[in-house]
Scaffold this motif. Sequence first.
Motif, mmCIF file in Angstrom:
data_model
loop_
_atom_site.group_PDB
_atom_site.id
_atom_site.type_symbol
_atom_site.label_atom_id
_atom_site.label_comp_id
_atom_site.label_asym_id
_atom_site.label_seq_id
_atom_site.Cartn_x
_atom_site.Cartn_y
_atom_site.Cartn_z
ATOM 1 N N ASP A 19 2.257 0.442 1.522
ATOM 2 C CA ASP A 19 2.683 1.107 0.288
ATOM 3 C C ASP A 19 2.751 0.119 -0.878
ATOM 4 O O ASP A 19 3.010 -1.065 -0.670
ATOM 5 C CB ASP A 19 4.059 1.763 0.527
ATOM 6 N N GLY A 20 2.543 0.646 -2.072
ATOM 7 C CA GLY A 20 2.721 -0.158 -3.283
ATOM 8 C C GLY A 20 1.439 -0.484 -4.042
ATOM 9 O O GLY A 20 1.481 -1.221 -5.031
ATOM 10 N N ARG A 23 1.697 0.757 -7.812
ATOM 11 C CA ARG A 23 2.567 -0.078 -8.651
ATOM 12 C C ARG A 23 1.927 -1.442 -8.926
ATOM 13 O O ARG A 23 2.037 -1.986 -10.015
ATOM 14 C CB ARG A 23 3.937 -0.269 -7.971
ATOM 15 N N ARG A 70 -1.816 14.186 -5.087
ATOM 16 C CA ARG A 70 -2.132 13.262 -6.177
ATOM 17 C C ARG A 70 -3.280 13.817 -7.034
ATOM 18 O O ARG A 70 -3.898 14.810 -6.669
ATOM 19 C CB ARG A 70 -2.484 11.896 -5.594
HETATM 20 MG MG MG Z 1 3.603 4.941 -2.448
#
Ligand code: MG
Length: 241
Positions: A19-20, A23, A70
């Motif tokens: 995850d990430g 960002r 999404r």
């Molecule tokens: Mg995520």
Amino acid sequence: MPKDANDKTGPNHVAIIMDGNGRWATQRGRPRLFGHHAGARRVREIVRACPDEGVKYLTIFAFSTENWKRTQTEVAGLMALFRRYIEREAKALFDEGVRVRFIGDRMKLDDKLVSLMDNLELYTSGNDKVHLTIALNYGGRDEVTRAAQRLAFEVEKGTLTHKDVDAETLSKFLDTHVLPDPDLVIRTSGEARISNFLLWQSAYAEYEFVDTLWPDFSAAEFASVLSNYGGRERRFGAVLA
Ligand code: MG
Ligand code: IPE
Ligand code: IPE
């Protein structure tokens, strides 16, 4: 079967919620897909680190059953990335002795991607050094629901009765039926939740949540998370002497 509760060796099966990526890209003023591409490059490094770390099974969460929510641009970009990843990495994975499997519902994926997935599974099916499982359009609830449907169908046909339905039988209908349960689940990016990953299989897994965003998660950090696991005492519900 749970391992000996006193076993303090490293994990045999590690599962990662990567995850990430979004960002990471946003921090750089770039589109989210830029982060997904950077994330995909990390996968190779982590798979390569597995033999030295004694990790035989690595399962990675690439796309969840909820990720269809999404934008169309992001979803289409991810699907193109998965196709490209398989095409580009197949040879290296094969040469490194990696056996690749996919879990998740393939029905919603496009035919071209599914055939690449099938081919990669077949191509690497003789390998045994590292077992890499990629969760693609995977959701724990969806997996258990599909397993329950197939079980119900067997009962309808008369091949099983309701009394045959126990934890062991249900496990055989899961996408992961050939895999051991994960010993350790790692999630990057600082979020401390499971997000529908391996719900059934992680009943006794240890968890590690690290703040690093997935595109920054290095083999060195992977090794340090694994060494932390070695010191834990797993009890599997028992009281240790
Ligand atoms: Mg995520
Ligand atoms: C994980 O990174 C990859 C996928 C879910 C495909 P994210 O895309 O969730 O990144 P963040 O959480 O938005 O930073
Ligand atoms: C979980 O991450 C799915 C993958 C890593 C593929 P998400 O970013 O989709 O999860 P939430 O939305 O933060 O729970």
